[in-house]
Design a protein around this motif. Structure first.
Motif, PDB file in Angstrom:
ATOM      1  N   LYS A   1      26.856   8.045  30.473  1.00 27.89           N
ATOM      2  CA  LYS A   1      25.904   8.971  29.861  1.00 27.89           C
ATOM      3  C   LYS A   1      24.510   8.643  30.378  1.00 27.89           C
ATOM      4  CE  LYS A   1      24.368  10.649  25.426  1.00 27.89           C
ATOM      5  NZ  LYS A   1      24.412  10.503  23.990  1.00 27.89           N
ATOM      6  N   GLN A   2      23.809   9.654  30.839  1.00 27.22           N
ATOM      7  CA  GLN A   2      22.479   9.437  31.399  1.00 27.22           C
ATOM      8  C   GLN A   2      21.456   9.359  30.264  1.00 27.22           C
ATOM      9  OE1 GLN A   2      21.205  12.481  34.056  1.00 27.22           O
ATOM     10  NE2 GLN A   2      19.299  11.468  34.574  1.00 27.22           N
ATOM     11  N   THR A   3      20.648   8.340  30.282  1.00 26.51           N
ATOM     12  CA  THR A   3      19.580   8.210  29.289  1.00 26.51           C
ATOM     13  C   THR A   3      18.243   8.352  29.996  1.00 26.51           C
ATOM     14  OG1 THR A   3      19.533   5.829  29.582  1.00 26.51           O
ATOM     15  CG2 THR A   3      20.944   6.680  27.831  1.00 26.51           C
ATOM     16  N   HIS A   4      17.337   9.028  29.337  1.00 22.26           N
ATOM     17  CA  HIS A   4      16.018   9.256  29.917  1.00 22.26           C
ATOM     18  C   HIS A   4      15.045   8.194  29.437  1.00 22.26           C
ATOM     19  CE1 HIS A   4      17.204  13.132  31.519  1.00 22.26           C
ATOM     20  NE2 HIS A   4      17.760  13.407  30.342  1.00 22.26           N
ATOM     21  N   LYS A   5      14.145   7.826  30.325  1.00 20.38           N
ATOM     22  CA  LYS A   5      13.128   6.862  29.957  1.00 20.38           C
ATOM     23  C   LYS A   5      12.091   7.536  29.064  1.00 20.38           C
ATOM     24  CE  LYS A   5      11.326   4.235  33.074  1.00 20.38           C
ATOM     25  NZ  LYS A   5      10.733   3.725  34.323  1.00 20.38           N
ATOM     26  N   ALA A   6      11.568   6.810  28.113  1.00 23.15           N
ATOM     27  CA  ALA A   6      10.517   7.331  27.238  1.00 23.15           C
ATOM     28  C   ALA A   6       9.210   7.384  28.016  1.00 23.15           C
ATOM     29  CB  ALA A   6      10.377   6.441  26.023  1.00 23.15           C
ATOM     30  N   HIS A   7       8.349   8.310  27.625  1.00 21.81           N
ATOM     31  CA  HIS A   7       7.040   8.402  28.264  1.00 21.81           C
ATOM     32  C   HIS A   7       6.227   7.169  27.915  1.00 21.81           C
ATOM     33  CE1 HIS A   7       7.289  12.585  29.611  1.00 21.81           C
ATOM     34  NE2 HIS A   7       8.039  12.767  28.549  1.00 21.81           N
ATOM     35  N   ARG A   8       5.452   6.723  28.876  1.00 17.16           N
ATOM     36  CA  ARG A   8       4.618   5.550  28.586  1.00 17.16           C
ATOM     37  C   ARG A   8       3.380   6.002  27.824  1.00 17.16           C
ATOM     38  NH1 ARG A   8       0.335   4.806  32.143  1.00 17.16           N
ATOM     39  NH2 ARG A   8       0.354   6.222  33.912  1.00 17.16           N
ATOM     40  N   VAL A   9       2.940   5.169  26.932  1.00 25.41           N
ATOM     41  CA  VAL A   9       1.798   5.477  26.085  1.00 25.41           C
ATOM     42  C   VAL A   9       0.520   5.279  26.885  1.00 25.41           C
ATOM     43  CG1 VAL A   9       0.601   4.849  23.962  1.00 25.41           C
ATOM     44  CG2 VAL A   9       3.082   4.743  24.068  1.00 25.41           C
ATOM     45  N   ARG A  10      -0.389   6.235  26.788  1.00 28.14           N
ATOM     46  CA  ARG A  10      -1.668   6.132  27.481  1.00 28.14           C
ATOM     47  C   ARG A  10      -2.537   5.085  26.797  1.00 28.14           C
ATOM     48  NH1 ARG A  10      -2.373   9.211  32.264  1.00 28.14           N
ATOM     49  NH2 ARG A  10      -0.968  10.949  32.084  1.00 28.14           N
ATOM     50  N   LYS A  11      -3.147   4.230  27.609  1.00 28.83           N
ATOM     51  CA  LYS A  11      -4.003   3.196  27.057  1.00 28.83           C
ATOM     52  C   LYS A  11      -5.453   3.383  27.455  1.00 28.83           C
ATOM     53  CE  LYS A  11      -0.205  -0.019  26.975  1.00 28.83           C
ATOM     54  NZ  LYS A  11       0.468  -1.100  27.638  1.00 28.83           N
ATOM     55  N   ALA A  12      -5.709   4.261  28.424  1.00 29.40           N
ATOM     56  CA  ALA A  12      -7.075   4.522  28.881  1.00 29.40           C
ATOM     57  C   ALA A  12      -7.171   5.985  29.317  1.00 29.40           C
ATOM     58  CB  ALA A  12      -7.431   3.599  30.033  1.00 29.40           C
ATOM     59  N   GLY A  13      -8.371   6.496  29.377  1.00 32.61           N
ATOM     60  CA  GLY A  13      -8.574   7.852  29.842  1.00 32.61           C
ATOM     61  C   GLY A  13      -8.767   8.841  28.707  1.00 32.61           C
ATOM     62  N   ALA A  14      -8.881  10.106  29.063  1.00 33.38           N
ATOM     63  CA  ALA A  14      -9.175  11.160  28.098  1.00 33.38           C
ATOM     64  C   ALA A  14      -8.043  11.352  27.097  1.00 33.38           C
ATOM     65  CB  ALA A  14      -9.449  12.470  28.836  1.00 33.38           C
ATOM     66  N   SER A  15      -6.808  11.279  27.566  1.00 31.20           N
ATOM     67  CA  SER A  15      -5.668  11.463  26.657  1.00 31.20           C
ATOM     68  C   SER A  15      -5.610  10.373  25.603  1.00 31.20           C
ATOM     69  CB  SER A  15      -4.356  11.475  27.441  1.00 31.20           C
ATOM     70  OG  SER A  15      -4.343  12.545  28.352  1.00 31.20           O
ATOM     71  N   ALA A  16      -5.909   9.157  26.000  1.00 33.30           N
ATOM     72  CA  ALA A  16      -5.885   8.044  25.054  1.00 33.30           C
ATOM     73  C   ALA A  16      -6.995   8.206  24.018  1.00 33.30           C
ATOM     74  CB  ALA A  16      -6.043   6.725  25.789  1.00 33.30           C
ATOM     75  N   LYS A  17      -8.168   8.675  24.456  1.00 37.27           N
ATOM     76  CA  LYS A  17      -9.280   8.880  23.519  1.00 37.27           C
ATOM     77  C   LYS A  17      -8.940   9.960  22.499  1.00 37.27           C
ATOM     78  CE  LYS A  17     -12.951   7.362  26.585  1.00 37.27           C
ATOM     79  NZ  LYS A  17     -14.108   7.763  27.386  1.00 37.27           N
ATOM     80  N   LYS A  18      -8.311  11.041  22.963  1.00 42.66           N
ATOM     81  CA  LYS A  18      -7.902  12.105  22.041  1.00 42.66           C
ATOM     82  C   LYS A  18      -6.920  11.577  21.008  1.00 42.66           C
ATOM     83  CE  LYS A  18      -8.447  16.047  25.121  1.00 42.66           C
ATOM     84  NZ  LYS A  18      -7.753  17.089  25.862  1.00 42.66           N
ATOM     85  N   LYS A  19      -5.998  10.763  21.470  1.00 40.16           N
ATOM     86  CA  LYS A  19      -4.990  10.189  20.570  1.00 40.16           C
ATOM     87  C   LYS A  19      -5.659   9.313  19.517  1.00 40.16           C
ATOM     88  CE  LYS A  19      -0.406   9.491  20.304  1.00 40.16           C
ATOM     89  NZ  LYS A  19       0.601  10.504  20.315  1.00 40.16           N
ATOM     90  N   GLN A  20      -6.645   8.522  19.940  1.00 38.88           N
ATOM     91  CA  GLN A  20      -7.352   7.664  18.998  1.00 38.88           C
ATOM     92  C   GLN A  20      -8.127   8.493  17.982  1.00 38.88           C
ATOM     93  OE1 GLN A  20      -9.746   5.122  21.428  1.00 38.88           O
ATOM     94  NE2 GLN A  20      -8.087   3.661  21.833  1.00 38.88           N
ATOM     95  N   GLN A  21      -8.756   9.587  18.428  1.00 40.94           N
ATOM     96  CA  GLN A  21      -9.508  10.452  17.515  1.00 40.94           C
ATOM     97  C   GLN A  21      -8.592  11.072  16.475  1.00 40.94           C
ATOM     98  OE1 GLN A  21     -12.725  11.021  17.132  1.00 40.94           O
ATOM     99  NE2 GLN A  21     -13.238   9.564  18.741  1.00 40.94           N
ATOM    100  N   LYS A  22      -7.398  11.472  16.891  1.00 37.96           N
ATOM    101  CA  LYS A  22      -6.449  12.070  15.954  1.00 37.96           C
ATOM    102  C   LYS A  22      -6.049  11.085  14.873  1.00 37.96           C
ATOM    103  CE  LYS A  22      -4.302  15.601  18.827  1.00 37.96           C
ATOM    104  NZ  LYS A  22      -3.067  16.047  19.456  1.00 37.96           N
TER     105      LYS A  22
END
Length: 96
Positions: free
Chosen positions: A4-25
């Motif tokens: 059975k094929q398993t997919h890797k989980a997305h890595r969590v952003r630790k820097a950059g605009a996406s990480a800042k948005k996540k922190q604001q949320k």
């Protein structure tokens, strides 16, 4: 190929605009009202309930005027004439 094929989980952003948005949320999550759309002020809720009741009561007292014309309006009206003679102006004044 019975594996059975398993997919890797997305890595969590630790820097950059996406990480800042996540922190604001996550930061704003504490400020949000846990009871979504719940009234925080009893006085405001009372005022809104009174206004709604007044508007509902006002609907019952609206006079019903008979706006049907005595003579049926014509189905088709044609306005003909040379250019710049005021055809559009005439139609606009009739519509008002």
């Amino acid at each position: 190929m019975d594996t059975k094929q398993t997919h890797k989980a997305h890595r969590v952003r630790k820097a950059g605009a996406s990480a800042k948005k996540k922190q604001q949320k996550t930061k704003n999550a504490e400020k949000n009202n846990p009871k979504a759309f719940a009234m925080q002020s009893a006085q405001r809720a009372d005022r809104m309930a009174r206004r709604k009741a007044e508007l509902d009561e006002k609907k019952f007292h609206v006079p019903m005027a008979d706006r049907t014309p005595k003579v049926a309006p014509p189905l088709v009206v044609a306005v003909a004439g040379p250019p710049q003679s005021g055809k559009s102006t005439l139609i606009k004044s009739l519509v008002r």
